[in-house]
Scaffold this motif. Structure first.
Motif, PDB file in Angstrom:
ATOM      1  N   ASP A  59       0.822  -1.208   0.000  1.00 16.45           N
ATOM      2  CA  ASP A  59       0.000   0.000   0.000  1.00 16.45           C
ATOM      3  C   ASP A  59       0.856   1.259   0.000  1.00 16.45           C
ATOM      4  N   GLN A  63       0.443   4.265  -2.621  1.00 19.26           N
ATOM      5  CA  GLN A  63       0.307   5.680  -2.279  1.00 19.26           C
ATOM      6  C   GLN A  63       1.348   6.535  -3.002  1.00 19.26           C
ATOM      7  N   SER A  66       0.375   7.162  -6.549  1.00 17.67           N
ATOM      8  CA  SER A  66      -0.943   7.762  -6.766  1.00 17.67           C
ATOM      9  C   SER A  66      -0.931   9.285  -6.849  1.00 17.67           C
ATOM     10  N   ILE A  68      -0.711  11.489  -4.448  1.00 15.18           N
ATOM     11  CA  ILE A  68      -1.576  12.060  -3.410  1.00 15.18           C
ATOM     12  C   ILE A  68      -0.981  13.372  -2.918  1.00 15.18           C
ATOM     13  N   VAL A  90      -0.875   8.386   5.663  1.00 13.03           N
ATOM     14  CA  VAL A  90       0.019   7.361   5.125  1.00 13.03           C
ATOM     15  C   VAL A  90       0.008   6.142   6.037  1.00 13.03           C
ATOM     16  N   ARG A  93      -3.763   4.508   6.098  1.00  9.89           N
ATOM     17  CA  ARG A  93      -4.118   3.767   4.889  1.00  9.89           C
ATOM     18  C   ARG A  93      -3.291   2.496   4.725  1.00  9.89           C
ATOM     19  N   SER A  94      -2.010   2.572   5.006  1.00  5.85           N
ATOM     20  CA  SER A  94      -1.173   1.384   4.831  1.00  5.85           C
ATOM     21  C   SER A  94      -1.495   0.323   5.877  1.00  5.85           C
ATOM     22  N   HIS A 191       4.503  11.906   4.101  1.00  5.76           N
ATOM     23  CA  HIS A 191       3.830  12.954   3.330  1.00  5.76           C
ATOM     24  C   HIS A 191       4.140  14.296   3.968  1.00  5.76           C
TER      25      HIS A 191
END
Length: 226
Positions: A59, A63, A66, A68, A90, A93-94, A191
């Motif tokens: 994942d 990311q 993607s 983001i 981050v 979601r992961s 991020h």
């Protein structure tokens, strides 16, 4: 406009940008100096990774691919749209991809131990997306490991929190990826404001203050994680 006035105006603009960016802005140079580690050597071979680590890494790669963008905000339901997020997303979601629902788990832990979090009005739409709350949750429900020195022993999927303002508090978070950067340290996916989700040779570019490791067996100890 005279050259002198242009110079004064440029200096003023730079000063305003520096103040607006605060401590965040000072680290943007590292995004220019360190590119994503897609061609860096692996830290661990695939056969040594646990199913949990493989899911987290898969994942993280998704990311990074993607595009983001960084955008904060309050979102009903607790999940921002797929193309935006902040540093905590981050992790969320992961870990969700690996079967750990941090939103539900953090909300349940706040309800079970409000004295640990000191939150006057719990809000499951946002509490899990704050570094302060996540670091408390991981300290309570994951394995605490050294954040620096020879015993740090970073592994893919580990969580690192950084102090970016020098006040000893957690302001930024990332997930250890599975490459070795040019510095010799493991790469980390995170991020940063103004950037997209990236895997970087970044671990010690900031000041890491805490290091946590989650195992599938730990899920049984965390309230309502799946």
């Amino acid at each position: 406009m005279s050259n002198k006035k242009r110079t004064v105006g440029l200096v003023a603009a730079v000063c305003i940008a520096a103040v607006a960016g605060g401590a965040w802005g000072g680290y943007h140079k590292y995004f220019q100096a360190y590119s994503p580690a897609s061609r860096a050597p692996l830290a661990e071979s695939a056969d040594k990774l646990t199913p949990f680590q493989k899911s987290v890494l898969s994942d993280l790669n998704r990311q990074c691919a993607s595009g983001i963008i960084y955008q904060d905000g309050y979102f009903s339901g607790g999940e921002p749209p797929p193309k935006i997020g902040v540093c905590t997303d981050v992790v969320i979601r992961s870990y969700r991809a690996a079967g750990v629902d941090l939103q539900t788990a953090v909300a349940a832990d706040i309800a079970a131990a409000p004295e640990a979090y000191h939150i006057a009005r719990p809000d499951p739409n946002i509490d899990h997306r704050r570094c302060r709350n996540l670091t408390i949750f991981f300290r309570r429900h994951a394995r605490t490991l050294p954040a620096s020195g020879p015993n740090a022993d970073w592994e893919p999927g580990d969580i690192v929190f950084w102090d970016t303002f020098g006040d000893g508090q957690a302001h930024h978070v990332g997930v250890i990826a599975n490459h070795l950067g040019a510095s010799g340290a493991p790469t980390v996916t995170h991020h940063w404001p103004g950037q997209i989700v990236s895997e970087m040779d970044w671990l010690y570019r900031l000041h890491p203050i805490s290091h946590y490791r989650w195992r599938q067996s730990d899920a049984a100890r965390a309230p309502h994680s799946v």
